[in-house]
Structures are given as structure tokens and as C-alpha cells.
Design an enzyme around this catalytic site. Sequence first.
Site, PDB file in Angstrom:
ATOM      1  N   CYS A  52      -3.860  12.935  14.016  1.00  0.00           N
ATOM      2  CA  CYS A  52      -4.146  11.554  13.640  1.00  0.00           C
ATOM      3  C   CYS A  52      -4.076  10.722  14.910  1.00  0.00           C
ATOM      4  O   CYS A  52      -3.469  11.147  15.893  1.00  0.00           O
ATOM      5  CB  CYS A  52      -3.075  11.167  12.620  1.00  0.00           C
ATOM      6  SG  CYS A  52      -2.866   9.445  12.297  1.00  0.00           S
TER       7      CYS A  52
ATOM      8  N   ASP B  68       5.534   0.467  11.877  1.00  0.00           N
ATOM      9  CA  ASP B  68       4.305  -0.174  11.399  1.00  0.00           C
ATOM     10  C   ASP B  68       4.211  -1.651  11.807  1.00  0.00           C
ATOM     11  O   ASP B  68       3.197  -2.297  11.532  1.00  0.00           O
ATOM     12  CB  ASP B  68       4.199  -0.063   9.869  1.00  0.00           C
ATOM     13  CG  ASP B  68       3.871   1.356   9.426  1.00  0.00           C
ATOM     14  OD1 ASP B  68       3.478   2.174  10.278  1.00  0.00           O
ATOM     15  OD2 ASP B  68       4.005   1.639   8.217  1.00  0.00           O
TER      16      ASP B  68
ATOM     17  N   ARG C 172       1.681  14.416  13.427  1.00  0.00           N
ATOM     18  CA  ARG C 172       2.009  14.207  12.019  1.00  0.00           C
ATOM     19  C   ARG C 172       1.850  15.454  11.136  1.00  0.00           C
ATOM     20  O   ARG C 172       1.057  15.464  10.197  1.00  0.00           O
ATOM     21  CB  ARG C 172       1.186  13.048  11.456  1.00  0.00           C
ATOM     22  CG  ARG C 172       1.361  11.775  12.237  1.00  0.00           C
ATOM     23  CD  ARG C 172       0.627  10.619  11.640  1.00  0.00           C
ATOM     24  NE  ARG C 172       1.220  10.119  10.408  1.00  0.00           N
ATOM     25  CZ  ARG C 172       0.683   9.158   9.672  1.00  0.00           C
ATOM     26  NH1 ARG C 172      -0.454   8.610  10.038  1.00  0.00           N
ATOM     27  NH2 ARG C 172       1.281   8.743   8.583  1.00  0.00           N
TER      28      ARG C 172
ATOM     29  N   LYS D 168       0.830  -1.208   0.000  1.00  0.00           N
ATOM     30  CA  LYS D 168       0.000   0.000   0.000  1.00  0.00           C
ATOM     31  C   LYS D 168       0.868   1.264   0.000  1.00  0.00           C
ATOM     32  O   LYS D 168       0.618   2.193  -0.762  1.00  0.00           O
ATOM     33  CB  LYS D 168      -0.902  -0.008   1.256  1.00  0.00           C
ATOM     34  CG  LYS D 168      -1.511   1.342   1.593  1.00  0.00           C
ATOM     35  CD  LYS D 168      -2.265   1.324   2.896  1.00  0.00           C
ATOM     36  CE  LYS D 168      -1.446   1.524   4.140  1.00  0.00           C
ATOM     37  NZ  LYS D 168      -1.174   2.902   4.579  1.00  0.00           N
ATOM     38  N   ASN D 169       1.875   1.283   0.869  1.00  0.00           N
ATOM     39  CA  ASN D 169       2.642   2.521   1.036  1.00  0.00           C
ATOM     40  C   ASN D 169       3.615   2.791  -0.111  1.00  0.00           C
ATOM     41  O   ASN D 169       4.220   3.860  -0.169  1.00  0.00           O
ATOM     42  CB  ASN D 169       3.384   2.522   2.381  1.00  0.00           C
ATOM     43  CG  ASN D 169       2.415   2.727   3.536  1.00  0.00           C
ATOM     44  OD1 ASN D 169       1.242   3.049   3.313  1.00  0.00           O
ATOM     45  ND2 ASN D 169       2.880   2.519   4.755  1.00  0.00           N
TER      46      ASN D 169
ATOM     47  N   ARG E 167      -8.303  -0.427   5.384  1.00  0.00           N
ATOM     48  CA  ARG E 167      -7.522   0.592   4.687  1.00  0.00           C
ATOM     49  C   ARG E 167      -6.234   0.006   4.128  1.00  0.00           C
ATOM     50  O   ARG E 167      -5.722   0.499   3.131  1.00  0.00           O
ATOM     51  CB  ARG E 167      -7.152   1.731   5.648  1.00  0.00           C
ATOM     52  CG  ARG E 167      -8.326   2.544   6.078  1.00  0.00           C
ATOM     53  CD  ARG E 167      -7.877   3.708   6.911  1.00  0.00           C
ATOM     54  NE  ARG E 167      -6.914   4.516   6.169  1.00  0.00           N
ATOM     55  CZ  ARG E 167      -6.366   5.628   6.616  1.00  0.00           C
ATOM     56  NH1 ARG E 167      -6.704   6.076   7.813  1.00  0.00           N
ATOM     57  NH2 ARG E 167      -5.512   6.308   5.891  1.00  0.00           N
TER      58      ARG E 167
HETATM   59  N1  EPU Z   1       7.126  14.607  10.572  1.00  0.00           N
HETATM   60  C1  EPU Z   1       7.221  15.943  10.825  1.00  0.00           C
HETATM   61  N2  EPU Z   1       7.046  16.821   9.773  1.00  0.00           N
HETATM   62  C2  EPU Z   1       6.804  16.402   8.508  1.00  0.00           C
HETATM   63  C3  EPU Z   1       6.718  15.029   8.255  1.00  0.00           C
HETATM   64  C4  EPU Z   1       6.875  14.148   9.315  1.00  0.00           C
HETATM   65  O1  EPU Z   1       7.425  16.354  11.957  1.00  0.00           O
HETATM   66  O2  EPU Z   1       6.671  17.243   7.625  1.00  0.00           O
HETATM   67  C5  EPU Z   1       7.274  13.643  11.669  1.00  0.00           C
HETATM   68  C6  EPU Z   1       6.015  12.833  11.920  1.00  0.00           C
HETATM   69  O3  EPU Z   1       5.098  13.493  12.747  1.00  0.00           O
HETATM   70  C7  EPU Z   1       6.574  11.570  12.538  1.00  0.00           C
HETATM   71  C8  EPU Z   1       7.912  11.400  11.827  1.00  0.00           C
HETATM   72  O4  EPU Z   1       8.231  12.696  11.293  1.00  0.00           O
HETATM   73  O5  EPU Z   1       6.779  11.767  13.908  1.00  0.00           O
HETATM   74  C9  EPU Z   1       7.950  10.399  10.717  1.00  0.00           C
HETATM   75  O6  EPU Z   1       6.812  10.541   9.900  1.00  0.00           O
HETATM   76  P1  EPU Z   1       6.811  10.222   8.347  1.00  0.00           P
HETATM   77  O7  EPU Z   1       6.618  11.493   7.604  1.00  0.00           O
HETATM   78  O8  EPU Z   1       7.974   9.377   7.986  1.00  0.00           O
HETATM   79  O9  EPU Z   1       5.479   9.366   8.220  1.00  0.00           O
HETATM   80  P2  EPU Z   1       4.528   9.392   6.982  1.00  0.00           P
HETATM   81  O10 EPU Z   1       5.331   9.590   5.760  1.00  0.00           O
HETATM   82  O11 EPU Z   1       3.381  10.298   7.240  1.00  0.00           O
HETATM   83  C10 EPU Z   1       4.703   6.855   6.384  1.00  0.00           C
HETATM   84  C11 EPU Z   1       3.756   5.706   6.264  1.00  0.00           C
HETATM   85  C12 EPU Z   1       3.270   5.316   7.647  1.00  0.00           C
HETATM   86  C13 EPU Z   1       4.491   4.940   8.495  1.00  0.00           C
HETATM   87  C14 EPU Z   1       5.490   6.100   8.531  1.00  0.00           C
HETATM   88  C15 EPU Z   1       6.755   5.781   9.266  1.00  0.00           C
HETATM   89  C16 EPU Z   1       2.782   6.053   4.095  1.00  0.00           C
HETATM   90  C17 EPU Z   1       1.603   6.408   3.284  1.00  0.00           C
HETATM   91  N3  EPU Z   1       2.641   6.102   5.424  1.00  0.00           N
HETATM   92  O12 EPU Z   1       3.960   7.915   6.981  1.00  0.00           O
HETATM   93  O13 EPU Z   1       2.437   4.182   7.492  1.00  0.00           O
HETATM   94  O14 EPU Z   1       4.099   4.633   9.812  1.00  0.00           O
HETATM   95  O15 EPU Z   1       5.823   6.480   7.187  1.00  0.00           O
HETATM   96  O16 EPU Z   1       7.388   4.695   8.704  1.00  0.00           O
HETATM   97  O17 EPU Z   1       3.819   5.713   3.550  1.00  0.00           O
HETATM   98  C18 EPU Z   1       0.677   2.730   8.057  1.00  0.00           C
HETATM   99  O18 EPU Z   1       0.822   2.191   6.946  1.00  0.00           O
HETATM  100  O19 EPU Z   1      -0.037   2.237   8.965  1.00  0.00           O
HETATM  101  C19 EPU Z   1       1.354   3.989   8.330  1.00  0.00           C
HETATM  102  C20 EPU Z   1       0.975   4.801   9.314  1.00  0.00           C
END
Ligand code: EPU
Length: 426
Positions: free
Chosen positions: A120, A308, A125, A22-23, A400
Site C-alpha cells: 500500500c 491518520d 501492511r 468510516k473506520n 474514499r
Molecule cells: N500490521 C502487521 N500485521 C498485521 C496487521 C498490522 O504487521 O497483521 C502492522 C501494519 O503494517 C502497521 C501496524 O501493524 O505497521 C498497524 O496497522 P493496523 O493493522 O493497526 O492498521 P489497519 O488496521 O490496517 C487501521 C485504519 C487505518 C489506520 C490504522 C492505524 C481502518 C479501516 N483502517 O488500519 O486508517 O491508519 O488502523 O491507526 O480502520 C485511513 O483511514 O486513512 C487509514 C489508513
Amino acid sequence: MDKFVIRGQRPLEGTIRIGGAKNAALPCMAACLLTEDPVTLENVPDVRDIQTTRKLLESMGVETDGGSGRARHKIRMQAARVTTPEAAYELVKTMRASTLVLGPLLARMGQAKVSLPGGCAIGARPIDLHLKGMEKLGAQLRQEHGYIYAEARRLRGAEYVFDRITVTGTEDVLMAAVLADGETVLENCAREPEVVDLAGLLTAMGARIEGAGTGTVRIQGVNRLHGAEHRIMPDRIEAGTYLMAGFITGGSLRLTGLEPGHLQALLDRLRECGAALEIGPDWLATMPGPRLRGVDITTAEHPGFATDLQAQFMALMTQADGASVITETIFENRFMHAQELNRMGASIKIEGNRAVVRGPAVLNGAAVQASDLRASASLVLAALAAEGETIIDRIYHIDRGYERIEEKLRSTGAAIRRIGNLIKTN
Ligand code: EPU
């Protein structure tokens, strides 16, 4: 709202084929906005988040085809014309990954209007690092009424260091940079395999990218991208979840169609636990063995232990001998499953970002609630190990990201069924 009814304590036996990630599919779908030609993706999982992304793309004028019946894992998308470069709040609030359209829209259309996601269940996030990256590439941003309005005549290559590692942030800025003027160097990038998968698609579309999967990604901007076909990588989180389902039930479960190298941190910890594990080139198998020992984990960015998989590992540790300390470093509120597991008889204490699990606990069936995607998976695992019947509410979370989880589990001997809200359970 659907629920799962699960009767536990049956060892899982047989084979489960792992689907596409998915991701990885989500950013690859957003990448179709970068070209007017068709982009065809194979091995796309048939899950709710994919359907939501498809709706989002269609709302912008993208034509889509496939994704149902026999072709349900193949989607063809063509953004010949993008009529509405906008991600509305109604969609973004149900799926934060919708913000992945920001980079491609800016790069191709020079403008985007994207709703800011709210908080969330697992943490605040924010997307500030995506936005800073776009600004670094020359975009002008303003925030109004909960939306980001972004504009740029043409993005220009730049150097940008992410303040912290972000997976979708890396993907979003990468997609913006591929059509920018000149060279972009991104530092402190996410090294997740999903970033590599996206870079593979972008390269097939004509992008020039070096270093995806390392901390430094270099992009030489090109004037236009063309269509491509791409096969989505296997879902490492689905694979890890079923692997732990095999161990928590003491079963002989074979998982096929996956990439074991993507799961190294989990496999290392499972070996430390004493798990009887067989590893092939594209498969993994669990074997019944002595009770696992409790081991500690700390979540981290790839190649560390994936956040995850933390909730599922916690469920597994309730059945291990001794204590396990689980430290969550990525999200500030990702222990919602612990209280539900305790209601089933687990002994888990939370102190800040640490959970101390004392096993082995006798789990017994209860009515529990899923709070997010991976928390739901941990409750399914606990239910598979529990005495008696567990009813898991709010399983829309699981839909999801896990394709037909109940069918896959049932085919290996689990007693699991889906019920609608009004149907009696007995
Ligand atoms: N963060 C910030 N600012 C930003 C972006 C992120 O502070 O602009 C922080 C977040 O709040 C968090 C950390 O950085 O504390 C890491 O977040 P990241 O941006 O890596 O997460 P994401 O890209 O929103 C993806 C996956 C998540 C997975 C995380 C971590 C997708 C669509 N989602 O989320 O997947 O947990 O990376 O590996 O790729 C899931 O599939 O259940 C899921 C939540």
C-alpha cells in the site's frame, strides 16, 4: 480523474457537522455477515470505501437497502444467505479493509476465501496477525494464488496475544470469536474507539464481550447472533482534519456532532502550540489567535497521536513558528505528502521515520498529487493556507474517506471547486 482547485488564504468561518466514522462503519458492515437477521446502521458516511464494502457484501449474497437520497446515511443489510463467502482480489486491491470479512465468514459459514491485499502507498501492511488469530481459534488456512482459504467446522475459544497492536486485526479476530465455542481472551488489542463501536454493535446483536477499548478483550462465544440497529460513532479523523483547517486559515470554525474525548492527543498538542481552542460536550471551535508554535509529535496507537492525523498536522506545522519534529511509528512510508508540501514552499526534511518541519513557510499554490487518503487531506489544508491557486490531482483518494469535503469547506468560505480532467481550470 477529478481534481480540486483551491484558492487559499481565506479564513474559514461557520459550522461544519462531522459525519460518521468510516473506520467504524467498515467493520460494522462486515459484522452483518454474522447473522441472518437484518442489521441497520445509521450515521454511515457516504464515501467511496463504504460503497466498495457494500459491493463486496452484495457480491456474497447480502441484500442491502438505503444509502442513497435522503436515507444516504442509513444502510440496512441482511445476510439471510451467504452465497459466495469470498472477497475477490478486484475489491481487496482497492480497499484493504475488505479483509475484515474473514473473521465473520469463518465464524458464520465455517469457510472463507479472501484475497491477500498487496502493499500500500503508506507501508507493507501485512495481515499475518489476523491470520495467526484465526489459526489460534482453530481455523485451517492455506494460501494459494494470492488468496487465503480458511476453514473451520466451528471455531473454538482460545487465548491469543497480538504480537503488535493492529486495529482491523483486533476487529477481525473479535468478530470471529463472538460465535466461537467457549471463551476467547485477546491480549494486546487495539484500544481505538472504532473497536469499541464495533463491540457495541456486536453486543446489541447478542454477543458477550468485555473489555473492548482496553488491551484485554474477553469474549464468551454464543451460538447465534440476531439483528440490531446501531448508530456509527462520529469520525474523529474528519473532525481533527477540519479542526486543523480552522487553525491553518486563522478562522473561527465550529465543528459539531463529535466526541472531543476521542481527540485528546491532538487537542493536547494544539494547546501546546498555543492554539485558541474552545471545547464543548460535543463540539470544538477554533478562534483566530497569535501564530502557533512548532511542537513535536510521535504517532502511536490510541490514545496516542493518531497516524491518520499526522499528515494534516505536518501541513499545520509549516505555518508554525520554529521547528517541529514529527515521528511516524505506525507505518514505514507515511511521509509522501512531505515532498508535495515542499513543492508548495514548505521546508521539511525527512530522516528515516522522522520529519523535521521548519516554519513558518510562505506556501504558494502549485500543482500537486495526492498519494493516499490522509496525505490528500494535508494537501487540501496546505492549499487553504497558500497564496494563489493549488490544483490537487488524484483526489479519488480523498473521496474514499471524506464526504463532500469541498461542499463542507465551501460552506465555511473556502474557495474550492472540483473539476473533471478535461475541463479547463480558468
Ligand atoms: N500490521 C502487521 N500485521 C498485521 C496487521 C498490522 O504487521 O497483521 C502492522 C501494519 O503494517 C502497521 C501496524 O501493524 O505497521 C498497524 O496497522 P493496523 O493493522 O493497526 O492498521 P489497519 O488496521 O490496517 C487501521 C485504519 C487505518 C489506520 C490504522 C492505524 C481502518 C479501516 N483502517 O488500519 O486508517 O491508519 O488502523 O491507526 O480502520 C485511513 O483511514 O486513512 C487509514 C489508513
